[in-house]
Write an enzyme that holds these catalytic residues in place. Structure first.
Site, PDB file in Angstrom:
ATOM      1  CE1 TYR A   1      99.367  13.310 -38.568  1.00 25.31           C
ATOM      2  CE2 TYR A   1      98.831  13.020 -36.259  1.00 25.31           C
ATOM      3  CZ  TYR A   1      99.748  13.261 -37.246  1.00 25.31           C
ATOM      4  OH  TYR A   1     101.064  13.467 -36.913  1.00 25.31           O
TER       5      TYR A   1
ATOM      6  CB  THR B   1      99.344  16.138 -40.978  1.00 30.23           C
ATOM      7  OG1 THR B   1      99.686  17.144 -40.020  1.00 30.23           O
ATOM      8  CG2 THR B   1     100.575  15.321 -41.309  1.00 30.23           C
TER       9      THR B   1
ATOM     10  CG  HIS C   1     105.474  13.485 -40.060  1.00 32.40           C
ATOM     11  ND1 HIS C   1     104.175  13.779 -40.366  1.00 32.40           N
ATOM     12  CD2 HIS C   1     105.450  13.009 -38.791  1.00 32.40           C
ATOM     13  CE1 HIS C   1     103.392  13.476 -39.348  1.00 32.40           C
ATOM     14  NE2 HIS C   1     104.154  13.010 -38.362  1.00 32.40           N
TER      15      HIS C   1
ATOM     16  CB  SER D   1      99.296  16.795 -32.197  1.00 31.02           C
ATOM     17  OG  SER D   1      99.129  15.516 -32.775  1.00 31.02           O
TER      18      SER D   1
ATOM     19  CE  LYS E   1     103.975  19.707 -39.526  1.00 25.56           C
ATOM     20  NZ  LYS E   1     104.333  18.266 -39.585  1.00 25.56           N
TER      21      LYS E   1
END
Length: 383
Positions: free
Chosen positions: A130, A156, A276, A107, A252
C-alpha cells in the site's frame, strides 16, 4: 463430524469459529455491499459447454503467473488481518500455498511480518504494497521484500481513500479493537480462537510496528495509518515504485480499460482486474464483468489477472476462458483458515483444484492452455 466438500462449507465453519469482528472484516463489502455480492453472483449466469467422447486422460491445470510455475492459475490474494482469522494465519496460509504449488501474497497490513513468512517458507512469495505518504518508509519496506526474496511486488492502487464498511464501524474494528461488551461476550464463545491467540506473540501489524518511525505499538499505529494512506497516488508514483523495486511488478485494482492502458505504458508486468473485493466503491462493476473488455484492450501486451468472487474451480475456469491468466482467492482462503487453520487453507485449494480439473474435462479439454471462450455458451458471458 462435518464433511467439507465446498468453499461454502468452510465459510460456515469459519463463521462459527472466528470472532464476529474479524469474520465480518473479511466477509463484507462497503455501503450496501452490492458490488461484493455481484463479484460472486455474476459468475452464475455464465454457462459451460459440455463435450463428450473426448479422451480425458493426462489432464493438467499447470501454467505460469508472471513467470512463476503454478499448479493451477490461482494465487492467494493479499488479505489484511489474516493473522486475526487464526493465530499466525499468514504463516499457515503461506505454508499451505507452498505445499500446494501456488503463490502466496502477503499484505502490507498483515499480522505476521515479511520476515516471519521468509523464515517459515522456502518458496519465494509475493508482497503487496500500500502506498503511504512516507516514501522513506515505503523504500525500506520494498527493500525488506527484496531481502526476503519476494519474487513479485503487488502494488494496490484502489485504496487511496478507504471505503466505508458499515460492519467494521458497528463492530468497533479499530486499531486496537474496541473492547465493547458485545465483543467481549463474542470472544468468550470462541475458545479455540482464544487459545490459539494465547499461544502466539503475533498480535499486531508485523510489517509496520517497530519498522516505521514513530510506530511502536497499536495505539501509535492507528494515528499513523490515518494520516498515511496517500490520496495523491498517481502514475509517476508507480514509476517510482517500479524503479525502487526493480523486479516483477503487478498492479492491483484495475477496473477500467483506460487505466489498463496506462498500466501497460508504465511498464507493469501484470495487472489484476479487481474492485478490492467490493470493499471500496460500492456500485462498481463486478470483476468478471469488467474482465473481457480489459483483456480485449491490453491482453496481448500485458498479463491480465482477475480477483473477486472466486468460490470454486468453475469460477477459475470461467475467468481463464474470458482471458484471465491468473486468478486470486482471498475470502476462500480466509474461510479455510478460520475454519481449520493450515489444513483448512489446503482443503480450500484442493476443492478449487478438483472442481477446476473435473470441469475442464467435462468441457472437453485436458490442458488449461487449451481453454478459451469456446468452452462457454454464446450469449451467457460478458463481452
Amino acid at each position: 463430524m462435518t464433511v467439507i466438500t465446498t468453499i461454502e462449507d468452510l465459510r460456515q465453519l469459519a463463521e462459527k469459529r472466528v470472532p464476529r469482528m474479524f469474520y465480518d472484516y473479511a466477509d463484507s463489502g462497503s455501503w450496501t455491499e452490492s458490488t461484493y455480492r455481484a463479484n460472486e453472483g455474476d459468475f452464475q449466469p455464465i454457462r459451460l459447454r459440455q463435450r463428450v467422447a473426448v479422451n480425458m486422460e493426462n489432464r493438467s491445470t499447470a501454467t505460469t503467473m508472471v513467470g512463476c510455475a503454478v499448479k493451477m492459475p490461482v494465487a492467494i490474494a493479499p488479505v489484511g488481518l489474516t493473522g486475526m482469522q487464526h493465530a499466525d494465519g499468514e504463516i499457515l496460509a503461506a505454508k499451505a500455498a507452498e505445499k500446494f504449488g501456488i503463490p502466496f501474497t502477503l499484505s502490507t497490513m498483515s499480522i505476521c511480518s515479511i520476515e516471519d513468512i521468509a523464515a517459515n517458507t522456502s518458496a519465494p512469495f509475493w508482497f503487496q504494497l500500500y502506498m503511504m505518504r512516507d516514501r522513506e518508509a515505503m523504500a525500506r519496506m520494498i527493500e525488506r521484500a527484496r531481502a526476503a526474496r519476494c519474487s513479485a511486488l503487488v502494488l494496490t492502487l484502489d485504496l487511496q481513500v478507504i471505503g466505508q464498511r458499515h460492519k467494521d464501524l458497528k463492530n468497533g474494528l479499530t486499531a486496537p479493537p474496541r473492547p465493547t461488551l458485545r465483543n467481549i461476550l463474542n470472544l468468550m464463545c470462541k475458545p479455540r480462537w482464544c487459545l490459539g491467540m494465547a499461544g502466539t506473540r503475533r498480535h499486531t501489524f508485523g510489517n509496520l510496528v517497530g519498522h516505521v518511525k514513530g510506530v511502536s505499538d497499536m495505539s501509535s499505529l492507528a494515528a499513523w495509518t490515518n494520516e498515511q494512506f496517500d490520496p495523491r497516488l498517481s502514475w509517476p508514483d508507480i514509476e517510482w515504485v517500479k524503479k525502487q523495486w526493480g523486479g516483477k511488478l503487478i498492479l492491483k485494482g484495475i477496473q477500467d480499460v483506460e487505466d489498463a492502458r496506462l498500466a501497460v505504458a508504465v511498464g507493469a508486468d501484470a495487472i489484476v482486474v479487481s474492485n478490492h473485493g467490493g470493499r471500496q466503491l460500492d456500485g462498481a462493476q463486478s470483476s468478471i464483468q469488467a474482465l473481457p473488455a480489459i483483456v480485449a484492450a491490453v491482453g496481448e501486451q500485458i498479463e491480465v489477472h482477475m480477483d473477486g468472487g472466486i468460490r470454486s474451480g468453475q469460477d477459475v475456469l470461467k475467468a481463464w476462458a474470458l482471458g484471465a491468466r491468473g486468478t486470486y482467492i482471498g475470502r476462500a482462503m480466509v474461510y479455510g483458515l478460520g475454519a481449520m487453520g493450515e489444513a483448512g487453507v489446503s482443503k480450500a485449494l484442493q476443492i478449487i483444484h478438483k472442481e477446476l480439473d473435473i470441469t475442464m474435462a467435462f468441457c472437453g479439454r485436458t490442458q488449461i492452455g487449451q481453454v478459451d471462450q469456446s468452452i462457454l455458451l454464446p450469449g451467457s458471458y460478458p463481452t
